[in-house]
Write a protein that holds these residues in place. Structure first.
Motif, PDB file in Angstrom:
ATOM      1  N   ALA A 279       1.233 -11.584  -0.900  1.00 11.26           N
ATOM      2  CA  ALA A 279       2.152 -10.559  -1.396  1.00 11.26           C
ATOM      3  C   ALA A 279       2.559  -9.564  -0.315  1.00 11.26           C
ATOM      4  O   ALA A 279       3.520  -8.800  -0.498  1.00 11.26           O
TER       5      ALA A 279
ATOM      6  N   GLY B  15      -4.333 -13.893  -2.172  1.00 15.43           N
ATOM      7  CA  GLY B  15      -3.291 -13.273  -2.982  1.00 15.43           C
ATOM      8  C   GLY B  15      -2.757 -12.001  -2.360  1.00 15.43           C
ATOM      9  O   GLY B  15      -1.547 -11.732  -2.404  1.00 15.43           O
TER      10      GLY B  15
ATOM     11  N   ARG C  67      -1.953  -6.170  -5.194  1.00 12.45           N
ATOM     12  CA  ARG C  67      -0.801  -7.052  -4.997  1.00 12.45           C
ATOM     13  C   ARG C  67       0.450  -6.188  -5.032  1.00 12.45           C
ATOM     14  O   ARG C  67       0.910  -5.772  -6.100  1.00 12.45           O
TER      15      ARG C  67
END
Length: 299
Positions: free
Chosen positions: A23, A19, A93
């Motif tokens: 991002a 993740g 993120r």
């Protein structure tokens, strides 16, 4: 201009890295950058995930669980030349353009820039700005709690005024999950303090930067989501956080002030232990032991 070095320290981070990496391009939009990861001897697939999903990244394997500050220093040592550094937790993120807004906010006395941090699934920003520790603030947090005390600057480290998160705001220090640091500030401050295995290392660095004339400032146009950690629920990690908080205070103050501060922190943890909080019970027990502040225990 030299590229931005994106510094990440990992330890058993395989579950959160995909993740973070997904991002990263949007978060770094508009900047020339390179990724440098220091892995603290992960026992999971962290390094394999990095090699598969970020083959161009520089990966430094420290060979031991060396602590967060040591990981930062190892990555910085492998980063080459850079115009600025972005130090990130792997559970961050970044939102679109976050990094550029942070880097653009450096200069004119600002050595460290931090974004608005959101917890996953929440629309209001996390209270990430802090004031320097004091005996009165520790007492205020012990008696009425840091969230309520945060409305009164003399009584809490926590900055809770909503207006502070709506404009560029200077603070003594800020949560270190994501911060941009100028090359000048890094040169003036030197390496991160590896005597703090985990927790208080970003506090010490921000205060050291302030001592050398470099402010920490929130850039509210930069946003990121922080998945968070388990310090609030893990007795082991909360104990480490509490002990390091007092150790850092001792480093910057005399023995009498430190004794008063330790007592105030112990009062807070004892009162919360009485309410059934296991993490505070463990922290209070550790803080009350003679010699508890002599060394930083690792996880």
């Amino acid at each position: 201009m030299s590229p931005v070095a994106v510094i990440v320290v990992t330890w058993n981070s395989a579950s959160v890295l995909p993740g973070f990496l997904a991002a990263l391009p949007d978060g770094m939009a508009g900047l020339d950058w390179r990724l440098v990861v220091a892995d603290n001897d992960s026992a999971d697939d962290t390094v394999d995930v990095l090699r598969e999903l970020a083959p161009d990244a520089t990966v430094v394997q420290t060979g031991r669980n060396a602590g967060y500050a040591a990981g930062v220093n190892a990555a910085l040592g492998a980063a080459g030349e850079y115009g600025a550094v972005l130090i990130c937790n792997p559970d961050i993120r970044m939102r679109q353009g976050c990094a550029k807004r942070l880097v653009d906010g450096l200069g004119d006395g600002v050595g460290i820039a931090v974004p608005l941090l959101y917890e996953e699934g929440r629309d209001t920003p996390h209270h990430s700005l802090r004031r320097e520790s004091s005996v009165l603030r520790a007492l205020g947090e012990a008696v009425i709690g840091n969230t309520r005390a945060g409305r009164f600057p003399p009584l809490s480290e926590l900055v809770t005024d909503p207006a502070a998160y709506q404009r560029p705001t200077r603070a003594d220090w800020a949560t270190g999950a994501l911060m941009a640091i100028s090359a000048d500030c890094l040169a003036a401050c030197g390496p991160w303090d590896e005597s703090f295995f985990l927790y208080s290392e970003e506090t010490e660095y921000c205060l050291r930067a302030r001592d050398r004339g470099y402010a920490t400032r929130l850039e509210p146009s930069a946003e990121a989501v922080h998945l968070g950690g388990d310090s609030q629920v893990s007795p082991r990690l909360w104990t480490l956080l509490t002990l390091n908080r007092v150790r850092l205070y001792r480093r910057r103050h005399g023995p009498l002030a430190t004794a008063a501060f330790r007592t105030a922190v112990l009062l807070r943890e004892t009162s919360r232990a009485a309410l059934g909080r296991p993490a505070s019970r463990a922290a209070a027990a550790a803080l009350a032991r003679p010699g508890a502040l002599r060394a930083t225990p690792g996880p």
